[in-house]
Design an enzyme around this catalytic site. Structure first.
Site, PDB file in Angstrom:
ATOM      1  N   GLY A 217       1.355   0.286 -49.904  1.00  0.00           N
ATOM      2  CA  GLY A 217       1.819   1.398 -50.735  1.00  0.00           C
ATOM      3  C   GLY A 217       0.996   1.544 -52.003  1.00  0.00           C
ATOM      4  O   GLY A 217       0.664   2.659 -52.428  1.00  0.00           O
ATOM      5  N   THR A 218       0.642   0.428 -52.615  1.00  0.00           N
ATOM      6  CA  THR A 218      -0.109   0.479 -53.871  1.00  0.00           C
ATOM      7  C   THR A 218      -1.457   1.161 -53.658  1.00  0.00           C
ATOM      8  O   THR A 218      -1.845   2.054 -54.423  1.00  0.00           O
ATOM      9  CB  THR A 218      -0.315  -0.950 -54.428  1.00  0.00           C
TER      10      THR A 218
ATOM     11  N   HIS B 194       5.354  -3.282 -45.061  1.00  0.00           N
ATOM     12  CA  HIS B 194       6.272  -4.428 -45.136  1.00  0.00           C
ATOM     13  C   HIS B 194       7.698  -4.055 -45.516  1.00  0.00           C
ATOM     14  O   HIS B 194       8.625  -4.833 -45.306  1.00  0.00           O
ATOM     15  CB  HIS B 194       5.711  -5.537 -46.029  1.00  0.00           C
TER      16      HIS B 194
ATOM     17  N   CYS C  68       7.402  -6.303 -58.827  1.00  0.00           N
ATOM     18  CA  CYS C  68       6.313  -6.584 -59.756  1.00  0.00           C
ATOM     19  C   CYS C  68       6.826  -6.944 -61.140  1.00  0.00           C
ATOM     20  O   CYS C  68       6.170  -7.649 -61.872  1.00  0.00           O
ATOM     21  CB  CYS C  68       5.402  -5.368 -59.890  1.00  0.00           C
TER      22      CYS C  68
ATOM     23  N   SER D  89       4.381   2.197 -46.847  1.00  0.00           N
ATOM     24  CA  SER D  89       4.055   0.765 -46.906  1.00  0.00           C
ATOM     25  C   SER D  89       4.683   0.077 -45.701  1.00  0.00           C
ATOM     26  O   SER D  89       5.867   0.299 -45.408  1.00  0.00           O
ATOM     27  CB  SER D  89       4.613   0.173 -48.204  1.00  0.00           C
TER      28      SER D  89
ATOM     29  N   THR E 214     -13.330  -2.821 -42.392  1.00  0.00           N
ATOM     30  CA  THR E 214     -12.838  -3.117 -41.043  1.00  0.00           C
ATOM     31  C   THR E 214     -11.321  -3.055 -41.037  1.00  0.00           C
ATOM     32  O   THR E 214     -10.661  -3.618 -41.906  1.00  0.00           O
ATOM     33  CB  THR E 214     -13.336  -4.519 -40.604  1.00  0.00           C
TER      34      THR E 214
HETATM   35  N1  PLP Z   1       5.928   2.414 -54.203  1.00  0.00           N
HETATM   36  C1  PLP Z   1       7.202   2.033 -54.175  1.00  0.00           C
HETATM   37  C2  PLP Z   1       8.276   3.048 -54.409  1.00  0.00           C
HETATM   38  C3  PLP Z   1       7.526   0.696 -53.923  1.00  0.00           C
HETATM   39  O1  PLP Z   1       8.816   0.337 -53.884  1.00  0.00           O
HETATM   40  C4  PLP Z   1       6.482  -0.228 -53.713  1.00  0.00           C
HETATM   41  C5  PLP Z   1       6.780  -1.654 -53.535  1.00  0.00           C
HETATM   42  O2  PLP Z   1       7.783  -2.163 -54.008  1.00  0.00           O
HETATM   43  C6  PLP Z   1       5.162   0.227 -53.738  1.00  0.00           C
HETATM   44  C7  PLP Z   1       4.924   1.561 -53.998  1.00  0.00           C
HETATM   45  C8  PLP Z   1       4.016  -0.694 -53.486  1.00  0.00           C
HETATM   46  O3  PLP Z   1       3.911  -0.982 -52.105  1.00  0.00           O
HETATM   47  P1  PLP Z   1       3.105  -2.251 -51.589  1.00  0.00           P
HETATM   48  O4  PLP Z   1       3.943  -3.446 -51.884  1.00  0.00           O
HETATM   49  O5  PLP Z   1       2.932  -2.019 -50.122  1.00  0.00           O
HETATM   50  O6  PLP Z   1       1.799  -2.273 -52.288  1.00  0.00           O
END
Ligand code: PLP
Length: 405
Positions: free
Chosen positions: A71-72, A222, A344, A220, A258
């Site tokens: 997601g990040t 996971h 985080c 994302s 890759t």
């Molecule tokens: N965006 C939201 C709304 C999230 O809840 C999260 C993770 O908690 C992320 C982005 C980041 O995703 P990833 O952990 O896959 O980098």
């Protein structure tokens, strides 16, 4: 002592069907999908299948799905990719792209915007939310400027679960773009693109990109019971985006490197399994049960977030006169894992930017914790939490530094 996991919004356990399926891609089917021999072709086929699954889930074309590391990265690619592309294509040196986002976005969005601002690459408007954590679509309309190139609003908030009116916002942006392209009113014209971070919404809300009227959408793996280190970004055909990882011509030249074949296969399976309506209903029933029991048994508890318009797996509660971190530590001692906000920021005593944006009250941020449920959660686990939590709160309120005990 039981071990009870109620932190699915941070990450979910890998679903057994997925675990079984991906093991092959660590052993016999280990080829590099860019290789033309049979090993490579086997891996490529697996990626193609997964991409089709994700495309079906998003109601888009497979070529519109770009696999990323999570997601990040998807959020980073969406925001930097659009802003940096605009800068390189618009010859006017004075042009600084404008982004509209909200104060409650995940740090993957907020910190990316802040960095672009610091580097003088973009101007950013951070919209307020109301007390339920909702962005007002009319505020977006008002915030649009001549140099607005991107609106990034999350689909469901990761701390409170509040759902944002993405479809409504998408339609507003579409209408604005049409007016901007009106030949009677042509200048200055920079089409506004719409990105939504659907990391917490996927699996629970409709992620049909056409229905939502979005140009970019982040996923994302996971959070969906796939593995960590995989995600995807929907990029609508024709959207001008600059790759942020440079190298080979992978992922339609939008993201080099890759491919993470086991991760991609896992995500492809996860989006298929996420469409199980029965499971969503069950999670919602369990979440509502937990909420009703806690608020019924413990005085001075308030819900953070929208009472109805909320994803089914998140419950964020404020326990007056106590410190959220202390509740978490005490729950952990009893074998229960919950969270005080996004993964985080947990571990730090920084007040949650989401709860602060909603209530503007640091005390409210301090006593708030998030329970998040998922595919493995059962009623027995919740009954255990309901049994131990009142004692923990009572004990902490006795020694509380926050006013009433
Ligand atoms: N965006 C939201 C709304 C999230 O809840 C999260 C993770 O908690 C992320 C982005 C980041 O995703 P990833 O952990 O896959 O980098």
């Amino acid at each position: 002592m039981p071990k009870i996991y109620l932190d699915y919004a941070a990450t979910a356990p890998v679903r057994p069907q997925i675990k079984e399926k991906i093991l092959l891609y660590f052993s016999e089917k280990f080829g590099n999908p860019s290789s033309i021999h049979s090993f490579g072709r086997e891996a490529r086929k697996a990626i193609d299948e997964a991409r089709e699954n994700v495309a079906k889930f998003l109601n888009c074309q497979p070529e519109e799905v770009i696999f990323t590391s999570g997601g990040t990265e998807s959020d980073n690619l969406a925001i930097k990719g659009i802003v940096k592309n605009q800068q390189s294509t618009i010859s006017n040196q004075q042009f600084i792209p404008h982004i509209i986002t909200s104060k409650i976005e995940h740090h993957a969005v907020l910190h990316t915007c802040e960095q672009l601002e610091k580097e003088k690459m973009a101007q950013v408007t951070y919209l307020d939310v109301d007390k339920t954590g909702c962005v007002n679509p009319q505020d977006i309309k008002k915030a649009i400027k001549k140099n607005t190139v991107l609106v990034s609003i999350m689909y469901a908030n990761n701390e409170t679960g509040t759902i944002q009116p993405i479809r409504e916002i998408g339609k507003i942006i579409e209408k604005t773009n049409k007016q901007r392209t009106n030949p009677l009113n042509p200048k200055p014209y920079h089409p506004i693109l719409f990105h939504t971070d659907a990391v917490q919404a996927a699996g629970y809300l409709n992620c049909d990109t056409k229905y939502l009227h979005v140009d970019l959408l982040s996923l994302s793996g996971h959070k969906l019971g796939a593995v960590k280190g995989i995600g995807a970004l929907f990029v609508k055909k024709g959207t001008p985006i600059k790759p942020q990882i440079i190298g080979g011509e992978h992922e339609y030249k939008k993201r080099a490197g890759t491919e993470n074949v086991p991760g991609i296969v896992a995500l492809g399976e996860a989006v298929k399994l996420a469409q199980n309506i029965g499971e969503k209903d069950q999670v919602k029933k369990l979440r509502n049960y937990l909420e009703k029991q806690i608020t019924g048994k413990i005085p001075d508890v308030q819900l953070n977030g929208h009472p109805k318009n909320r994803v089914p797996h998140i419950l964020n509660l404020n326990f007056k006169y106590v410190e959220g971190e202390s509740i978490l530590l005490n729950l952990d001692l009893k074998g229960v894992a919950a969270s005080s906000g996004s993964a985080c920021t947990s571990g730090s005593l920084e007040p949650s930017h989401v709860i602060m944006a909603m209530y503007k009250d640091p005390l409210r941020t301090h006593g708030s914790i998030r329970f998040s449920l998922g595919w493995k959660t059962n009623k027995k686990e919740l009954d255990y939490v309901i049994k131990v939590l009142p004692g923990i709160i009572k004990k902490l309120r006795k020694i509380s530094p926050y006013g009433k005990k």
